[in-house]
Design a protein around this motif. Structure first.
Motif: not given
Ligand code: AHR
Length: 510
Positions: A41, A43, A45, A89-90, A115, A191-192, A258, A260, A315, A319, A331, A364, A369
């Motif tokens: 993944f 992003e 970010l 991701g977001c 981010w 996403n989410e 998702h 984590y 995902e 974390w 992150l 990612q 992360l």
């Molecule tokens: O991976 C970081 C973030 O975690 C992503 O952008 C989002 O989809 C999730 O909440």
């Protein structure tokens, strides 16, 4: 003195009885371990894209191809990355792909509100990403903007990257330097959407999904389009229930999930400086993936008994708190033996559920992360998680073998976890068994009876280190790396393995 003796005795007894036994049916197995569960993944970010994958073409001493770091590409090629998710991701639900094509000097800037509030200059866009996937040999997985985009924007994106004929978007693609379409198969529809992707309710999103999914077909060889609905947050089983109930099966190829492995969202703890208790808690969250997949799959089975729709864990990973003195919005975390154990155990869980879990993405890839690669200017290091993904890649597209295993426990404050996580597969190269000793204190002996064939040789590699907190740094990049494993013996079709504490082993038997 008596207390000390008792303690000693209990350690000896628990070590001696740390018995783990299994039977491996090497002549059985009907399900393929889809290589796509080894996906990654990327992003927009922190330093994932900029500085991680992409350094641009001007003013850099770092060797690159069209701005993409050669060292990172080479490392990911060795990993056999099957697919790469992008741009979030977001971030995906704020991203307007048209900002990222055409002459770079003319591209508009935006602010990356999720981010770090940094300015995004859009210098890494669709062409850059899809060409990079070709360099790596990975299939692209594009995450479309549903939260703040439009249906037309998505139709145009599919047309731009996939349409071979004459159309406004394919014409624009050609003007921007690419004749042939990339034929992108994997598409995330938001996403989410329960959170950063629009804070929707599942019933509302299911309708929105149906609308978007309708117009995604017709621009490529349609049998190749694989639409993935934005899925549940961990144990939100109602989300999966509503999506499966309200979206017709012929409009859906995958449903995401998702999860984590976070101890506590308000106190995640350091990535490198943690207690054994925190290690244990991280493993509890990681091993919970098994129950999660089981329960989401049970719901999917109700609506899709033939398992047409894949569960896509797009995902997952550990974390923790960001490294000291780094931007909290970036992150950036280090990666220890804890993450190696987490990765090995999670991949074994995915293998177990291969019939339903046919795609996944570790979050990612670079500098964010649970990364497999970390960069610092021109330097690049491989993390313990990288090594696990590389050791395990023998399982990609192999046939899952039934491995019935009874494992002892790893205990902490009256709580228990299975000490051993294991899975096995076979391909033309032979049978492979991956074993993880989750126990951070005690080595574990595992005895596996091999049925269905005659086996005479065993070889393997191990990843471990003195302390579960150990990691690879830019000063000591090879503190943790796989080495030949000497702890396995095979006699009369019985495999005996001694796994050091917190270790990951992959064996090949013939
Ligand atoms: O991976 C970081 C973030 O975690 C992503 O952008 C989002 O989809 C999730 O909440």
């Amino acid at each position: 003195m008596k207390l000390l003796l008792n303690l000693l005795l209990s350690v000896i007894v628990s070590t001696a009885f740390a018995q783990n036994k299994g039977i491996l049916h090497t002549d059985q197995g009907a399900i393929k371990i889809d290589r796509h569960i080894y996906g990654h993944f990327s992003e927009h970010l922190g330093r994932c894209i900029y500085g991680g994958f992409y350094v641009g073409e001007a003013n850099t001493k770092i060797p690159h191809t069209a701005g993409v770091r050669n060292d990172v590409v080479d490392a990911l090629k060795k990993l056999k990355v099957p697919n790469l998710r992008w741009p979030g991701g977001c971030f995906a639900d704020t991203y307007h792909w048209k900002d990222g094509v055409g002459p770079k000097a003319k591209r508009p800037t935006i602010v990356n509100t999720w981010w770090g509030g940094v300015t995004e200059d859009n210098s890494f866009g669709t062409h850059d990403f899809l060409n990079m996937c070709e360099l790596i040999g990975a299939e692209p997985y594009l995450a479309a903007n549903v939260g703040s985009g439009t249906v037309q924007e998505l139709i145009d994106w599919v047309q731009y990257v996939n349409f071979a004929g004459e159309s406004p978007m394919s014409k624009w693609r050609r003007e921007n330097g690419r004749d042939k379409p990339w034929n992108v198969k994997y598409w995330g529809v938001g996403n989410e959407t329960w959170g950063c992707g629009g804070n929707m309710k599942p019933e509302y999103y299911a309708n929105i999904y149906r609308q978007y999914a309708t117009f995604m077909t017709g621009w490529s060889n349609d049998s190749k389009i694989f639409r993935i609905a934005s899925g549940a947050n961990s144990a939100d089983y109602n989300w999966t229930e509503v999506l499966m109930r309200d979206i017709p099966l012929n409009m859906l190829e995958g449903v995401a999930l998702h999860h984590y492995s976070v101890i506590d969202w308000s106190n995640k703890g350091s990535s490198t400086s943690f207690t054994e208790k925190q290690y244990f808690q991280t493993m509890q969250r990681a091993l919970f993936m098994d129950e999660l997949i089981q329960r989401h799959s049970t719901i999917m089975d109700k609506y899709d008994p033939k398992k047409k729709v894949a569960l896509v864990v797009d995902e997952w990973g550990g974390w923790y708190d960001v490294e000291p003195n780094t931007n909290p919005g970036f992150l950036y975390q280090q990666n220890t033996m804890r993450d190696a154990v987490l990765a090995g155990a999670t991949l074994n869980i995915f293998h177990k559920h291969s019939e339903r879990v046919r795609m996944a993405n570790l979050a990612q890839t670079v500098n964010v992360l649970q990364a497999v690669v970390l960069t610092e200017e021109e330097k690049m290091i491989l993390t313990p998680t990288y090594h696990v993904m590389e050791m395990y890649n023998v399982h990609q597209d192999a046939t899952l073998l039934p491995l019935d295993i009874t494992t002892g426990s790893y205990t902490m404050d009256n709580e228990k976890l299975p000490a051993i996580s294991a899975s096995a597969s076979k391909n033309t190269a032979g049978v492979h068994i991956s074993l993880v000793n989750v126990d951070a204190k005690t080595s574990q002996e595992v005895t596996i009876e091999l049925r269905g064939g005659k086996f005479t040789s065993v070889t393997g590699r191990i990843l471990t280190s003195g302390n579960v907190q150990d990691f690879n740094s830019f000063d000591k990049p090879e503190q943790i790396k796989p080495v030949a494993f000497k702890g396995a013996s095979l006699k009369d079709n019985v495999l005996k393995v001694v796994l050091p504490k917190h270790s990951v082993v992959v064996l090949g038997i013939k």
